[in-house]
Design an enzyme around this catalytic site. Sequence first.
Site, PDB file in Angstrom:
ATOM      1  N   TYR A  59       0.802  -1.200   0.068  1.00  0.00           N
ATOM      2  CA  TYR A  59       0.241  -0.108   0.202  1.00  0.00           C
ATOM      3  C   TYR A  59       0.833   1.209   0.039  1.00  0.00           C
ATOM      4  O   TYR A  59       1.733   1.393   0.921  1.00  0.00           O
ATOM      5  CB  TYR A  59      -0.877   0.080   1.174  1.00  0.00           C
ATOM      6  N   GLU A  61      -0.348   4.929  -0.541  1.00  0.00           N
ATOM      7  CA  GLU A  61      -1.209   6.058  -0.836  1.00  0.00           C
ATOM      8  C   GLU A  61      -0.325   7.298  -0.722  1.00  0.00           C
ATOM      9  O   GLU A  61       0.465   7.242   0.396  1.00  0.00           O
ATOM     10  CB  GLU A  61      -2.172   5.935   0.287  1.00  0.00           C
ATOM     11  N   ASP A 205      -6.171  13.451 -24.945  1.00  0.00           N
ATOM     12  CA  ASP A 205      -6.150  12.141 -24.722  1.00  0.00           C
ATOM     13  C   ASP A 205      -5.443  11.214 -25.599  1.00  0.00           C
ATOM     14  O   ASP A 205      -5.916  10.871 -26.798  1.00  0.00           O
ATOM     15  CB  ASP A 205      -7.483  11.370 -24.542  1.00  0.00           C
ATOM     16  N   THR A 231      -3.025   5.754 -21.850  1.00  0.00           N
ATOM     17  CA  THR A 231      -3.079   4.225 -21.312  1.00  0.00           C
ATOM     18  C   THR A 231      -1.350   3.925 -21.580  1.00  0.00           C
ATOM     19  O   THR A 231      -0.627   4.519 -22.432  1.00  0.00           O
ATOM     20  CB  THR A 231      -3.894   3.416 -22.090  1.00  0.00           C
ATOM     21  N   LYS A 234      -1.016   0.228 -24.866  1.00  0.00           N
ATOM     22  CA  LYS A 234      -1.470   0.219 -26.221  1.00  0.00           C
ATOM     23  C   LYS A 234      -0.140   0.273 -26.944  1.00  0.00           C
ATOM     24  O   LYS A 234       0.495  -0.847 -26.821  1.00  0.00           O
ATOM     25  CB  LYS A 234      -2.396   1.198 -26.674  1.00  0.00           C
ATOM     26  N   ARG A 240      -0.834  -2.848 -18.085  1.00  0.00           N
ATOM     27  CA  ARG A 240      -1.890  -2.220 -18.256  1.00  0.00           C
ATOM     28  C   ARG A 240      -2.139  -1.086 -17.116  1.00  0.00           C
ATOM     29  O   ARG A 240      -1.838  -1.059 -16.166  1.00  0.00           O
ATOM     30  CB  ARG A 240      -2.952  -3.440 -17.706  1.00  0.00           C
TER      31      ARG A 240
HETATM   32  C1  PLP Z   1      -8.264   3.088 -24.631  1.00  0.00           C
HETATM   33  C2  PLP Z   1      -8.619   4.382 -24.435  1.00  0.00           C
HETATM   34  C3  PLP Z   1      -8.856   5.011 -23.196  1.00  0.00           C
HETATM   35  C4  PLP Z   1      -9.358   3.858 -21.977  1.00  0.00           C
HETATM   36  O1  PLP Z   1      -8.428   3.324 -21.354  1.00  0.00           O
HETATM   37  P1  PLP Z   1      -8.731   2.184 -20.256  1.00  0.00           P
HETATM   38  O2  PLP Z   1      -7.389   1.746 -19.918  1.00  0.00           O
HETATM   39  O3  PLP Z   1      -9.420   0.879 -21.259  1.00  0.00           O
HETATM   40  O4  PLP Z   1      -9.638   2.872 -19.193  1.00  0.00           O
HETATM   41  C5  PLP Z   1      -9.319   6.321 -23.046  1.00  0.00           C
HETATM   42  N1  PLP Z   1      -9.211   7.176 -24.027  1.00  0.00           N
HETATM   43  C6  PLP Z   1      -8.895   6.760 -25.266  1.00  0.00           C
HETATM   44  C7  PLP Z   1      -8.522   7.640 -26.414  1.00  0.00           C
HETATM   45  C8  PLP Z   1      -8.675   5.387 -25.526  1.00  0.00           C
HETATM   46  O5  PLP Z   1      -8.097   4.955 -26.712  1.00  0.00           O
END
Ligand code: PLP
Length: 419
Positions: A59, A61, A205, A231, A234, A240
């Site tokens: 933990y 935090e 994003d 993320t 990807k 993850r």
């Molecule tokens: C994949 C994705 C997310 C979300 O990611 P998670 O890890 O699945 O919550 C948010 N924004 C965009 C543009 C994405 O492609």
Amino acid sequence: MSTFYGPDFEALTAQDPEIAAVLLSELKRQQTNLQLIASENFTSPAVLATMGSTLSNKYAEGYPGKRYYGGCEEVDKAESLAIERAKSLFGAEHANVQPHSGASANIAVYQAFTKPGDTILAMSLPHGGHLTHGSAVNFSGKWFNVESYGVRADNELIDYDELREKAVATKPKMICSGATAYPSLIDFEKIRAICDEVGAIMWVDAAHFIGLVAGKAIPSPVPYADVVSFTTHKVLRGPRGGMILAKAEHGAAIDKAVFPGIQGGPIMSAVAGKAVALAECATLGYQKYAKDVIVNAQALAASLEAEGMRAVSGGTQTHLALMDIRSTGVTGKVADERCGQAGIVMNKNSIPNDPEKPGITSGIRVGTPATTTQGMGVPEMKQIATLISRAIASDEPSVHAQIKTEVHALTARFPIYQA
Ligand SMILES: *Cc1c(COP(=O)(O)O)cnc(C)c1O
């Protein structure tokens, strides 16, 4: 037994054969099928090992040096390394490496810059935006007044005139760019100018394409944006999880938003895994990988066009292609199912102004991060396009079984996670 599972796999098999069997068959599924989901990749054994480590027990935090729990000296080192590597790789002024996922990172961005009821402007979902950018079924659509922009009808590229007009008319608190199914590059300079004109926070994003930025294969949003969320699993090929980069002036607000704003303890095994992945991304090998991902996506899109499908927005400049498959006479849903039966894993996807419902669609989305990690190149992309085309064209199980044999022969030449 393969070392990939770690020394405890035999113990797991003895204790819980049902879950051990799932792990084994999932590995086999990843090894033998073609993985064309644009948001998936094969992370390195080093990252996998870090994620499966005892750091998961801790933990922590708070932030390095300022924790609410004792015993954080070791995990502090991992988080500090992740932060330093992120700042250096992306040239960022501030990094928060704790978000559990991309969605969590986005919730933290809202928490840092907005109050419920505020107006935000984001790309519409049917044109490629993400659920967390204001979908009616998501918290973002329920808690905020969401205005949206889309792509132009003629070239299927972001309509920056519409974006600016909406921004001027609605004065949003934040303007979000970034998408899940947009194959082209985004003009961050243009969006920065619009944000400055209307006094909006510029939020990018970058979940899908940040790995290409990390590999210096496409331009970075970091110099322009107030905040960049993404993320790490990807194209970036890490564990993850999520991450947020910000200008120094927003650093304290972002950190407070992540903890205690929206999360409790960070997943320290994933935080350490992010550090490992970021170091991998700083290598010349990864930079070559990022460029190859795009070359492969362009080859795959061109080859699918040669098979009679149409690449949305005229092709791709990234790791994914969105194909309008109406010429095949088959919906995205059916194409997805038929390819799945043939061992080709990808997803149905709405195309801009899709006449079909989101559950049916007229398109498929294919991405090359995973196959490129396996070492596949342009000749394989051409072969994959014909396999996809044949799978879509037939409803005969025997044809799909034959294609599956060819898929297995192809993937066997590019093995992953070998002992
Ligand atoms: C994949 C994705 C997310 C979300 O990611 P998670 O890890 O699945 O919550 C948010 N924004 C965009 C543009 C994405 O492609």
